[in-house]
Write a protein that holds these residues in place. Structure first.
Motif, PDB file in Angstrom:
ATOM      1  N   VAL A  94     -31.796  18.626  44.414  1.00  0.00           N
ATOM      2  CA  VAL A  94     -31.061  19.367  45.431  1.00  0.00           C
ATOM      3  C   VAL A  94     -29.637  19.542  44.916  1.00  0.00           C
ATOM      4  CG1 VAL A  94     -30.433  19.542  47.859  1.00  0.00           C
ATOM      5  CG2 VAL A  94     -32.416  18.155  47.187  1.00  0.00           C
ATOM      6  N   VAL A  95     -29.238  20.769  44.734  1.00  0.00           N
ATOM      7  CA  VAL A  95     -27.872  21.089  44.311  1.00  0.00           C
ATOM      8  C   VAL A  95     -27.224  21.863  45.446  1.00  0.00           C
ATOM      9  CG1 VAL A  95     -26.437  22.227  42.576  1.00  0.00           C
ATOM     10  CG2 VAL A  95     -28.635  21.213  41.918  1.00  0.00           C
ATOM     11  N   ALA A  96     -26.047  21.447  45.861  1.00  0.00           N
ATOM     12  CA  ALA A  96     -25.439  22.055  47.036  1.00  0.00           C
ATOM     13  C   ALA A  96     -23.934  22.195  46.860  1.00  0.00           C
ATOM     14  CB  ALA A  96     -25.746  21.231  48.291  1.00  0.00           C
ATOM     15  N   SER A  97     -23.358  23.029  47.712  1.00  0.00           N
ATOM     16  CA  SER A  97     -21.926  23.300  47.650  1.00  0.00           C
ATOM     17  C   SER A  97     -21.087  22.175  48.225  1.00  0.00           C
ATOM     18  CB  SER A  97     -21.623  24.594  48.409  1.00  0.00           C
ATOM     19  OG  SER A  97     -22.116  24.511  49.742  1.00  0.00           O
ATOM     20  N   GLY A  98     -21.665  21.363  49.086  1.00  0.00           N
ATOM     21  CA  GLY A  98     -20.938  20.266  49.714  1.00  0.00           C
ATOM     22  C   GLY A  98     -21.916  19.251  50.260  1.00  0.00           C
ATOM     23  N   LEU A  99     -21.397  18.134  50.750  1.00  0.00           N
ATOM     24  CA  LEU A  99     -22.268  17.073  51.253  1.00  0.00           C
ATOM     25  C   LEU A  99     -23.096  17.503  52.468  1.00  0.00           C
ATOM     26  CD1 LEU A  99     -19.905  13.974  50.838  1.00  0.00           C
ATOM     27  CD2 LEU A  99     -21.911  14.560  49.461  1.00  0.00           C
ATOM     28  N   VAL A 186     -17.839  17.945  64.397  1.00  0.00           N
ATOM     29  CA  VAL A 186     -18.352  17.072  65.461  1.00  0.00           C
ATOM     30  C   VAL A 186     -17.212  16.616  66.367  1.00  0.00           C
ATOM     31  CG1 VAL A 186     -19.645  14.966  65.967  1.00  0.00           C
ATOM     32  CG2 VAL A 186     -20.057  16.201  63.823  1.00  0.00           C
ATOM     33  N   LEU A 187     -17.415  16.717  67.671  1.00  0.00           N
ATOM     34  CA  LEU A 187     -16.440  16.191  68.620  1.00  0.00           C
ATOM     35  C   LEU A 187     -16.439  14.664  68.550  1.00  0.00           C
ATOM     36  CD1 LEU A 187     -14.500  17.382  70.732  1.00  0.00           C
ATOM     37  CD2 LEU A 187     -16.259  16.938  72.457  1.00  0.00           C
ATOM     38  N   ALA A 188     -15.263  14.070  68.370  1.00  0.00           N
ATOM     39  CA  ALA A 188     -15.132  12.614  68.259  1.00  0.00           C
ATOM     40  C   ALA A 188     -14.160  12.127  69.326  1.00  0.00           C
ATOM     41  CB  ALA A 188     -14.658  12.227  66.859  1.00  0.00           C
ATOM     42  N   MET A 251     -15.764   7.967  62.787  1.00  0.00           N
ATOM     43  CA  MET A 251     -14.958   8.837  61.935  1.00  0.00           C
ATOM     44  C   MET A 251     -15.136   8.500  60.456  1.00  0.00           C
ATOM     45  SD  MET A 251     -13.341  11.249  63.509  1.00  0.00           S
ATOM     46  CE  MET A 251     -12.092  11.674  62.287  1.00  0.00           C
ATOM     47  N   THR A 252     -15.245   7.222  60.151  1.00  0.00           N
ATOM     48  CA  THR A 252     -15.433   6.816  58.749  1.00  0.00           C
ATOM     49  C   THR A 252     -16.736   7.370  58.202  1.00  0.00           C
ATOM     50  OG1 THR A 252     -14.157   4.780  59.086  1.00  0.00           O
ATOM     51  CG2 THR A 252     -15.639   4.849  57.197  1.00  0.00           C
ATOM     52  N   ARG A 253     -17.816   7.266  58.979  1.00  0.00           N
ATOM     53  CA  ARG A 253     -19.109   7.760  58.515  1.00  0.00           C
ATOM     54  C   ARG A 253     -19.120   9.292  58.425  1.00  0.00           C
ATOM     55  NH1 ARG A 253     -24.018   5.402  58.502  1.00  0.00           N
ATOM     56  NH2 ARG A 253     -22.764   3.639  57.742  1.00  0.00           N
ATOM     57  N   LEU A 254     -18.507   9.957  59.388  1.00  0.00           N
ATOM     58  CA  LEU A 254     -18.450  11.415  59.325  1.00  0.00           C
ATOM     59  C   LEU A 254     -17.761  11.874  58.045  1.00  0.00           C
ATOM     60  CD1 LEU A 254     -17.465  12.345  63.011  1.00  0.00           C
ATOM     61  CD2 LEU A 254     -19.715  12.549  61.957  1.00  0.00           C
ATOM     62  N   GLY A 258     -18.994  14.122  54.608  1.00  0.00           N
ATOM     63  CA  GLY A 258     -18.378  15.435  54.470  1.00  0.00           C
ATOM     64  C   GLY A 258     -18.228  16.197  55.763  1.00  0.00           C
ATOM     65  N   MET A 259     -18.415  15.523  56.906  1.00  0.00           N
ATOM     66  CA  MET A 259     -18.264  16.189  58.203  1.00  0.00           C
ATOM     67  C   MET A 259     -16.824  16.036  58.697  1.00  0.00           C
ATOM     68  SD  MET A 259     -21.667  14.891  60.198  1.00  0.00           S
ATOM     69  CE  MET A 259     -23.155  14.460  59.316  1.00  0.00           C
TER      70      MET A 259
END
Length: 784
Positions: A94-99, A186-188, A251-254, A258-259
């Motif tokens: 899987v090659v992608a532009s971002g996480l 994502v709303l945090a 927030m750390t996991r997001l 890359g979220m």
């Protein structure tokens, strides 16, 4: 560490092979070489790998080897291919532009090539059953590119209706689910009360006042800017502190995945007692003027706290109905607005009226000066941040006050002009409602030809749920066509799609399709639902399952009518009392729905997954919920002793049906009141209160799903259907026979029920019985 050389040796050492195989091999080398050049500049893919292990489990993960790579130079999207396949292990690159795209790409493979499914925990959760024939390789390169940048998640209400009791374990599962569906915004909102407490304490506002300001744990949405003060409280200090620690983890996991977490900004809602503490402040009804010096002080202090506790964000959310439905000061133009333009004449238009309270849409100048000032305050802690704004007030004025549409255009112009380009992101909150709810479809200005939304970036959002009420449905064809039209019609202003249900844990296919809409290549919504059904079943090619999902497409997911209920209950279904007012059930063919259920029972031996189990029970619930309407229970005989015989027979039939609905719901984890209450009580185990607050947390949950806002958050759950709605029906029945009012006794019952302590013997937290066996009996019993 770069592994290019190892792959080059593997390819060069191979013998022969088809042209397709060689092409893919060369492509693999090229992509890996590209990855090596950018390796030092790109984030680690390890968080995505760890997410896949958590979701699939270590044993399943060993059967498919994901080679995860980032290529920031490519368009927003991903590529899939299989460079090689060893015995019993399928390799998938899987090659992608971002996480976020990388996680979505892996999820795409698992959904479309391995018949897996990913959904909310109370809607069957994840089907990660390995394919019986093994994981299939990807023989031909698959490329998917996203049509819009953002995939957004959450309504400001979702945290209260569905998430308030979640611990880190539950949040971790939710973030993994987001990742697999490509969510990147994502709303945090978790934990903000403790930050406000610090800000207000520093300003001399004591905790006694704050106890009357913050709502209880299950109602925080409404003290965060929707006119509620202290309901369900006081909010425990231990809860506030634990929520800050929880949001740090969120927030750390997001960020690792890359979220972008959207953090709260000051909206202007303040304690009602503020005028007594700050007599000079321009405050009214719990709202503070955006131009008042105290607004700047509070907003900037909160922004600093947000950065200190949560690390800041590139996105700040604030609504507060800015200059709509707030205080009377909004109808008076501030003298400081003279630097922009004069008030527009529409200020003299007929006032709007919401909830019996009239107000006038503020002028373009008022919107401009306050928007500019508030934006500076919101972004004071994160200067590069974008303001995220729910567009709900705009559609309310447009829909409810057509006489104020010209004034609303002026307001929107002033507000959007005040925000720098590309720094205002508006959620078209109920775009799936169509008609006057979809802001992006509002006509252009007849004088200038400019779009209603001006220069704001727009996210097309699907709400489709009010109050967390249980239902099944939504027009899938509408979602497919409307999002496609949105992408094309809004051009660069089409920023993304989003989910904004007030409550989750219902209609998972509908909401999943919204997240898939920027990616899918399925030609029709029916085709998409078939693909979804295969993942729910976990076994491609099961004819009965395929036919069942086609019938669901023709009924609950039918084209032509959106399935949005607001502020009322379905007519005379098991959750409604005879004689209640409500709205009619949709007019789909109930015979087809029964046929779908019969086919699902037939397919069960080949579809023994938790996701298909949930769907089977949900369809049974929906089918049985139609029964009161079909039996015409709405035509309840006139009350009084002379009608006792017919009244008794009607209510007895309704109670029997209610019991049957409860029995089938008891077989599925997602429909258990017992587990909801158990999890509510468990907050006291991790909030620092050492278990002392368990009864308080349970009371919050019970109130919310029973009497809050006029039974707005109804739940068709086992234990709720009979233990709450069924008991209320009996009370109503007794008074109907005596021709007396049931109001007082119903209110007394509500209080008793809300103060009951959960007992697992009466309200199991785990499923009881066999869904298939129960449904088979009910199909024999009810010939609907």
């Amino acid at each position: 560490m770069c592994i290019r050389d190892r792959y080059q040796r593997r390819v060069r050492g191979g013998r022969g092979g088809s042209m397709r195989h060689n092409d893919l091999a060369l492509m693999a080398v090229f992509l890996l070489a590209l990855a090596c050049r950018t390796e030092a500049q790109t984030p680690s893919v390890q968080p995505v790998h760890d997410m896949l292990v958590r979701v699939l489990g270590a044993s399943t993960k060993q059967q498919v080897n994901f080679d995860l790579r980032l290529d920031p130079s490519m368009r927003q999207g991903f590529k899939l291919f299989s460079p090689s396949t060893a015995a019993n292990v399928t390799a998938v690159s899987v090659v992608a532009s971002g996480l976020p795209e990388l996680a979505f790409g892996a999820g795409y493979y698992l959904r479309t090539s391995a018949a897996m499914s990913f959904s909310w925990m109370r809607t069957g959760g994840n089907n990660v059953q390995p394919p019986s024939s093994g994981f299939a390789p990807v023989p031909v390169l698959v490329e998917r590119y996203k049509k819009v940048k953002w995939s957004y998640y959450q309504n400001v209400c979702t945290g209260s209706y569905s998430m308030w009791w979640w611990d880190w374990d539950r949040w971790e599962k939710e973030i993994d689910w987001m990742a697999l569906w490509g969510v990147n915004l994502v709303l945090a909102y978790t934990g903000q009360e403790q930050l406000y407490k610090q800000v207000y304490n520093d300003l001399g506002v004591n905790d006694t006042i704050l106890e009357r300001t913050f709502d209880g744990p299950a109602f925080l949405t409404w003290s965060r800017g929707q006119g509620s003060f202290g309901f369900g409280g006081p909010l425990p200090a231990s809860f506030m502190e634990s929520q800050v620690a929880l949001n740090v983890k969120i927030m750390t996991r997001l960020k690792l995945l890359g979220m972008h977490g959207i953090l709260p900004g000051f909206q202007g809602n303040v304690p009602k007692e503020l005028p007594a503490i700050f007599p000079g402040a321009n405050s009214s009804g719990g709202w503070l003027d955006g131009l008042d010096p105290l607004f700047h002080t509070v907003a900037r202090a909160l922004a600093a706290q947000v950065v200190t506790e949560f690390g800041g964000s590139d996105f700040i959310e604030a609504d507060g109905w800015f200059s709509l439905e707030t205080g009377p000061w909004l109808s008076t133009l501030s003298s400081s607005s003279s630097d922009h333009r004069a008030p527009n004449s529409s200020r003299d238009s007929v006032p709007c009226e919401f909830g019996g309270v009239p107000f006038v849409v503020p002028s373009e100048s008022e919107a401009y000066v306050r928007g500019r000032s508030v934006f500076a305050d919101l972004t004071s802690g994160s200067p590069n941040a974008t303001w995220v704004y729910q567009g709900y007030p705009w559609f309310r004025v447009w829909d409810v006050c057509p006489q104020s549409r010209v004034a609303l255009r002026g307001f929107v112009k002033g507000f959007t002009d005040a925000i720098p380009n590309n720094k205002l992101l508006v959620l078209d909150l109920v775009a799936d409602g169509g008609g006057d709810r979809a802001i992006w479809r509002y006509p252009v200005d007849p004088d200038t030809g400019v779009k209603f939304t001006r220069n704001a970036s727009i996210i097309w959002c699907a709400l489709n749920n009010w109050g967390g009420a249980v239902h099944l449905g939504g027009d899938l064809s509408f979602v497919m066509t409307e999002t496609s039209d949105f992408f094309a019609g809004m051009g660069d202003q089409a920023a993304g799609v989003g989910l904004t249900p007030e409550g989750i844990d219902n209609s998972p296919a509908y909401f999943s399709m919204v997240l898939d809409s920027p990616w899918t290549t399925q030609p029709t919504a029916s085709d998409w639902l078939q693909e979804w059904g295969e993942g729910r079943c976990g076994n491609p090619g099961v004819a009965a399952a395929q036919q069942a999902y086609q019938l669901l497409f023709e009924t609950v997911y039918r084209p032509g009518q959106q399935y949005l209920w607001c502020c009322s209950k379905p007519v005379f279904c098991p959750t409604a009392l005879p004689g209640d007012d409500g709205v009619a059930r949709p007019d789909y063919n109930t015979t087809k729905l029964r046929q779908a259920l019969e086919l699902m029972v037939q397919a069960w031996p080949d579809c023994t997954t938790p996701t298909f189990h949930y769907d089977l029970v949900d369809v049974a619930r929906e089918w049985l919920s139609m029964a009161p309407c079909l039996h015409r229970f709405d035509q309840v005989p006139t009350s009084g002793p002379s009608n006792a015989s017919s009244l008794n027979a009607t209510v007895a039939a309704l109670l029997e049906l209610t019991s049957d609905v409860d029995t089938v719901l008891q077989t599925e984890p997602g429909f258990l009141l017992g587990s909801w209450l158990q999890n509510s009580r468990r907050v006291a185990d991790w909030d620092g209160s050492a278990g002392r607050l368990a009864d308080f947390y349970e009371w919050n949950s019970r109130v919310q799903i029973s009497t809050w806002a006029g039974a707005y958050s109804r739940r068709e759950w086992s234990g709720m259907v009979t233990g709450y709605y069924g008991e209320r029906t009996k009370i109503w029945h007794r008074h109907a026979l005596a021709n007396t009012s049931a109001v007082q006794e119903l209110a007394e019952f509500d209080v008793r029920w809300q103060n009951t302590t959960w007992d697992e013997q009466r309200l199991p937290a785990s499923p009881v019985g066999s869904a298939v066996e129960v449904v088979e009996k009910l199909l024999q019993k009810y010939k609907l």
